[in-house]
Enzyme design. Structure first.
Site, PDB file in Angstrom:
ATOM      1  N   GLY A 133       0.796  -1.232   0.000  1.00 13.75           N
ATOM      2  CA  GLY A 133       0.000   0.000   0.000  1.00 13.75           C
ATOM      3  C   GLY A 133       0.824   1.275   0.000  1.00 13.75           C
ATOM      4  O   GLY A 133       1.491   1.598  -0.976  1.00 13.75           O
ATOM      5  N   ILE A 135       3.483   2.118   1.720  1.00 15.38           N
ATOM      6  CA  ILE A 135       4.926   2.080   2.037  1.00 15.38           C
ATOM      7  C   ILE A 135       5.730   2.200   0.741  1.00 15.38           C
ATOM      8  O   ILE A 135       5.512   1.424  -0.187  1.00 15.38           O
ATOM      9  CB  ILE A 135       5.311   0.753   2.736  1.00 15.38           C
ATOM     10  CG1 ILE A 135       4.461   0.524   3.985  1.00 15.38           C
ATOM     11  CG2 ILE A 135       6.794   0.730   3.075  1.00 15.38           C
ATOM     12  CD1 ILE A 135       4.730  -0.812   4.676  1.00 15.38           C
ATOM     13  N   GLY A 186     -12.937  -3.575   5.234  1.00 13.92           N
ATOM     14  CA  GLY A 186     -12.464  -3.339   3.866  1.00 13.92           C
ATOM     15  C   GLY A 186     -11.000  -3.694   3.649  1.00 13.92           C
ATOM     16  O   GLY A 186     -10.407  -3.316   2.639  1.00 13.92           O
ATOM     17  N   GLU A 189      -9.420  -8.936   0.535  1.00 14.92           N
ATOM     18  CA  GLU A 189      -9.778  -8.967  -0.883  1.00 14.92           C
ATOM     19  C   GLU A 189     -11.244  -9.415  -0.989  1.00 14.92           C
ATOM     20  O   GLU A 189     -11.799  -9.992  -0.040  1.00 14.92           O
ATOM     21  CB  GLU A 189      -8.896  -9.973  -1.631  1.00 14.92           C
ATOM     22  CG  GLU A 189      -7.402  -9.664  -1.567  1.00 14.92           C
ATOM     23  CD  GLU A 189      -7.031  -8.383  -2.301  1.00 14.92           C
ATOM     24  OE1 GLU A 189      -7.389  -8.226  -3.465  1.00 14.92           O
ATOM     25  OE2 GLU A 189      -6.381  -7.523  -1.682  1.00 14.92           O
ATOM     26  N   LYS A 204       2.710 -10.304  -4.001  1.00 15.55           N
ATOM     27  CA  LYS A 204       3.531  -9.128  -3.680  1.00 15.55           C
ATOM     28  C   LYS A 204       5.002  -9.528  -3.556  1.00 15.55           C
ATOM     29  O   LYS A 204       5.891  -8.787  -3.967  1.00 15.55           O
ATOM     30  CB  LYS A 204       3.028  -8.492  -2.380  1.00 15.55           C
ATOM     31  CG  LYS A 204       1.625  -7.891  -2.507  1.00 15.55           C
ATOM     32  CD  LYS A 204       1.053  -7.561  -1.138  1.00 15.55           C
ATOM     33  CE  LYS A 204      -0.324  -6.929  -1.210  1.00 15.55           C
ATOM     34  NZ  LYS A 204      -1.007  -6.899   0.092  1.00 15.55           N
ATOM     35  N   GLY A 301      -5.915   0.369   2.015  1.00 16.28           N
ATOM     36  CA  GLY A 301      -6.812   1.489   2.298  1.00 16.28           C
ATOM     37  C   GLY A 301      -6.748   2.537   1.209  1.00 16.28           C
ATOM     38  O   GLY A 301      -5.768   2.637   0.467  1.00 16.28           O
TER      39      GLY A 301
END
Ligand code: NAP
Ligand code: HSE
Length: 430
Positions: A133, A135, A186, A189, A204, A301
């Site tokens: 996300g 980072i 949320g 997935e 990832k 997020g």
């Protein structure tokens, strides 16, 4: 000031975060990029849905209205999935547009094709948001750490599983109950199997290890185990052993090949990654010159992920201004072999139930001794009906050795049950 127009493919959690950041912080973003950046159009499925941060954006359900629009400079793919996202990105690059994507599922399978196409058309394809996300780990590996030979990358890179394991550890809650909460918040997935079975982290890790070791690593190269078998009892025993259980994504350059695995692991409480709690992510990278580094932040997020996407957009705009688009390219100039799972060397935690009788423990010890494995620690707790629950923690051994010991154990008449086998990770502990 130069005008830069964005076409968004998708306007869900991440797409609306991108629009929000561009709307909320225009002065800094425009000044830093020497351009006036705005979203011109967004592709969605449902044109009737109410959408936040949609002022001035025209919505369409026809991809060509974005891909063929000569006024759109940058296409941002935040719709997810493999197709049609792959075809849309290829088309955008072929139409001379630079592209940003957050799509780890796609990159972990088709990254090479997409990056080669970007290279062929002299365009940037940036993907900071695809891993961890908000980072900035991709930029760190691709740019800030390029002086180093990287020996290992160990990450907590799935927020949902870290949220679940943290709540089980800190609040003693059940797996199913916390998973439902993570879905409601949320984090998970749409199909949470990708999170809890380790597939999201594996995708990832394929991206991170391709960059760290300059070798194309695909999703199918990653050894994967999820967290569904972790019970409150395992978490309790881990704590008695001064450890926590985390879903770790581990990539190590072993010299003769690359070891790439995602699985739950006991991690000493003193390890820097052990304190990463809740939905937070962290990536621990060791380079030969820099030594140990750790990157920490929100792994999912709307705004954290939007932050990564907008930063990629700004970098692309700077590259456009400096006529430097497409310079970084694929970067997979090595072809290091991927090591097979039976060559992994780790310690193991084995929790089992046996008859509480003379010679039983001696026989267990013999099975492990015959496989060349020695114990690091042992916990035995008496249980009702003449049973004992035993936790064995081994010194590091090869996966093949462990399998030999477990095969012997499997046919032992005094064994009632092997509850769980979990690896132990001590890399980075001094
Ligand atoms: P999302 O909330 O489900 O949004 C997807 C958007 O794409 C929606 O606006 C949807 O339209 C649109 N869309 C999907 N398929 C489409 C199609 N075939 N044609 C037209 N529009 C289509 O997804 P998200 O959470 O924003 O995730 C987007 C991407 O970012 C994924 O690749 C995900 O893995 C990645 N990512 C997400 C996060 C996160 O925290 N959510 C973090 C890192 C990376 P409608 O609105 O009309 O349904
Ligand atoms: N489901 C993912 C997670 C979202 O929990 O980390 C971010 O990629």
């Amino acid at each position: 000031m130069r005008k830069i127009q964005i076409g968004l493919l998708g306007f869900g959690t991440v797409g609306s975060g991108v629009a929000a950041i561009l709307m909320n912080n225009p002065y800094d973003i425009d000044t830093r990029s020497h351009s006036n950046i705005s979203v011109k159009k967004a592709l969605v499925r449902n044109l009737l849905k109410e959408r936040p941060y949609s002022d001035g954006i025209s919505f369409t359900d026809k991809p060509d209205e974005i891909l063929n629009d000569p006024e759109i400079d940058i296409v941002v793919e935040v719709m997810g999935g493999i197709e049609p996202a792959r075809s849309y990105i290829l088309s955008a690059l072929q139409h001379g547009k630079n592209v940003v994507t957050a799509n780890k599922d796609l990159l972990a399978i088709h990254g090479e094709e997409l990056l080669n196409t970007a290279n062929q058309y002299g365009r940037d394809l940036f993907f900071e948001a695809s891993v961890a996300g908000g980072i900035p780990i991709i930029a760190a590996i691709r740019q800030s750490l390029t002086a180093n030979s990287i020996s290992s990358v160990i990450g907590i890179i799935n927020g949902t599983t870290n949220y679940i394991l943290s709540a089980m550890t800190e609040q003693g809650r059940d797996f199913a109950d916390v998973l439902q909460e993570a879905q409601e918040l949320g984090y998970a997935e749409s199909d949470p199997t990708a999170d809890v079975e380790g597939l999201d982290a594996a995708r990832k890790l394929a991206i991170l290890s391709s960059l760290a070791f300059n070798t194309r690593v695909k999703f199918n190269d990653v050894f994967v185990e999820g967290i569904t078998k972790i019970s409150p009892a395992d978490i309790q025993y881990a704590s008695e052993l001064d450890c926590v259980i985390k879903l770790l994504a581990i990539a190590k350059n072993q010299g003769d090949g690359i070891e790439i695995r995602v699985h739950p692991a006991l991690l000493p409480k003193k390890h820097p990654l052990a304190t990463v709690s809740g939905v937070y992510n962290a990536v621990y990278v060791v380079g030969d010159a820099v030594g140990e580094t750790m990157f920490y932040g929100k792994g999912a997020g709307s705004l954290p992920t939007g932050s990564a996407v907008v930063s990629d957009i700004i970098q692309i705009v700077r590259n456009m201004e400096g006529k430097a688009s497409g310079l970084i390219g694929c970067g997979c100039y090595r072809n290091s072999p991927i090591k097979a799972a039976d060559s992994f060397v780790t310690g193991y935690y084995i929790r089992l139930k046996v008859k509480d009788e003379p010679r039983v423990f001696a026989t267990l010890a013999l099975f492990f001794a015959e496989a060349g494995i020695s114990f690091n620690s042992i916990i035995q707790k008496p249980r009702p009906e003449n049973n004992a629950e035993i936790v064995l923690v081994t010194h590091p051994c090869k996966e093949g050795q462990l399998r030999q010991a477990l095969d012997s154990l499997g046919s032992y008449s005094k064994l009632d049950k092997i509850y769980n086998v979990i690896r132990l990770e001590t890399n980075g502990m001094h």
